[in-house]
Scaffold this active site. Structure first.
Site, mmCIF file in Angstrom:
data_model
loop_
_atom_site.group_PDB
_atom_site.id
_atom_site.type_symbol
_atom_site.label_atom_id
_atom_site.label_comp_id
_atom_site.label_asym_id
_atom_site.label_seq_id
_atom_site.Cartn_x
_atom_site.Cartn_y
_atom_site.Cartn_z
ATOM 1 N N GLU A 69 -1.335 -8.752 5.005
ATOM 2 C CA GLU A 69 -1.177 -8.929 6.451
ATOM 3 C C GLU A 69 -2.519 -8.805 7.179
ATOM 4 O O GLU A 69 -2.632 -9.211 8.338
ATOM 5 C CB GLU A 69 -0.169 -7.914 7.008
ATOM 6 C CG GLU A 69 -0.668 -6.493 7.189
ATOM 7 C CD GLU A 69 -0.750 -5.671 5.912
ATOM 8 O OE1 GLU A 69 -1.018 -4.459 5.991
ATOM 9 O OE2 GLU A 69 -0.539 -6.237 4.814
ATOM 10 N N CYS A 127 0.841 -1.206 0.000
ATOM 11 C CA CYS A 127 0.000 0.000 0.000
ATOM 12 C C CYS A 127 0.878 1.260 0.000
ATOM 13 O O CYS A 127 1.523 1.554 -0.999
ATOM 14 C CB CYS A 127 -0.971 -0.049 1.177
ATOM 15 S SG CYS A 127 -2.312 1.170 1.067
ATOM 16 N N HIS A 150 -3.636 -5.450 1.182
ATOM 17 C CA HIS A 150 -2.969 -5.718 2.458
ATOM 18 C C HIS A 150 -3.019 -7.201 2.819
ATOM 19 O O HIS A 150 -3.943 -7.643 3.508
ATOM 20 C CB HIS A 150 -3.665 -4.933 3.586
ATOM 21 C CG HIS A 150 -3.402 -3.473 3.589
ATOM 22 N ND1 HIS A 150 -2.432 -2.886 4.363
ATOM 23 C CD2 HIS A 150 -4.010 -2.461 2.916
ATOM 24 C CE1 HIS A 150 -2.444 -1.566 4.182
ATOM 25 N NE2 HIS A 150 -3.380 -1.298 3.303
#
Length: 230
Positions: A205, A86, A203
């Protein structure tokens, strides 16, 4: 594998990636402050998502000049692995480590929701272990995620197999309706020509813990860790 996570003033996804690397994948992590000059012997650098100082001018435009970025650029130029997520992706394009640029979303609004993407190549560390037919559900959260490159650059990254991910629908179809931000050719992530610097807007994660009822993002981290588990 020792990971280094770069933290800029304003970073707000640094702890997300640190949690995933330490708690989910069991890897050692070193926090690297943006004014540091020492990479502390890390094997792999991550520029996290969220925000960074100076984004009001253009995302990543000021963070790119943080002192540690001199070391990150040198590390990458020497073949070290660097991964931007990002805002980290935006910083890497601003630093010239990745081709193209991230523009404002075509709807001019901040987007925060789950999307689908699929790997476009297995010739990269972050996608080597991912089934190219599998649609991964990964969250996005950005206002400037619209990937752009001029005609020559776009041809080059396609010819060199540098597109890592494209936005798709749940069935894996790459369509304009599945494109959340207007990115050219639905591009969600790219790598450099040397294949050691990677960037993506979604994302992973945030989709790597069973507590979130979504572990699709783990496929990306497991692919990275295949380097040390081989």
């Amino acid at each position: 594998m020792k990971f280094g996570v770069v933290i800029f003033p304003g970073s707000n996804c640094d702890e997300d990636i640190i949690y995933t690397l330490e708690r989910i994948t069991g890897q050692p992590v070193t926090r690297l402050w943006h004014k540091d000059h020492d990479l502390q012997g890390v094997d792999f650098i991550v520029l996290p998502g969220g925000f960074s100082f100076g984004d009001y001018l253009r995302s990543g435009a000021i963070a790119r000049f943080s002192p540690i970025m001199e070391q990150v650029i040198q590390f990458a130029n020497n073949g070290g692995y660097v991964f931007g997520i990002c805002n980290g992706f935006q910083v890497l394009t601003e630093a010239g480590l990745l081709p193209g640029a991230l523009l404002h979303n075509r709807n001019r609004k901040f987007i925060c929701r789950n999307i689908y993407l699929k790997a476009q190549t297995q010739d990269s560390l972050v996608t080597a272990q991912i089934d190219p037919q599998r649609a991964l559900k990964i969250p996005v959260a950005h206002g400037e995620g619209n990937y752009f490159a001029d005609t020559a650059t776009l041809k080059s990254i396609n010819d060199n197999n540098q597109v890592l991910f494209r936005y798709c629908d749940e069935s894996g179809n790459v369509t304009d309706d599945a494109n959340p931000n207007g990115s050219l050719e639905n591009i969600a992530g790219v790598c450099n020509a040397k294949r050691n610097v990677f960037g993506m807007m979604p994302h992973p994660e945030r989709a790597a813990d069973s507590l979130l009822a979504n572990e699709d993002g783990l496929a990306i981290f497991e692919s990275i860790l295949s380097l040390v588990k081989a």
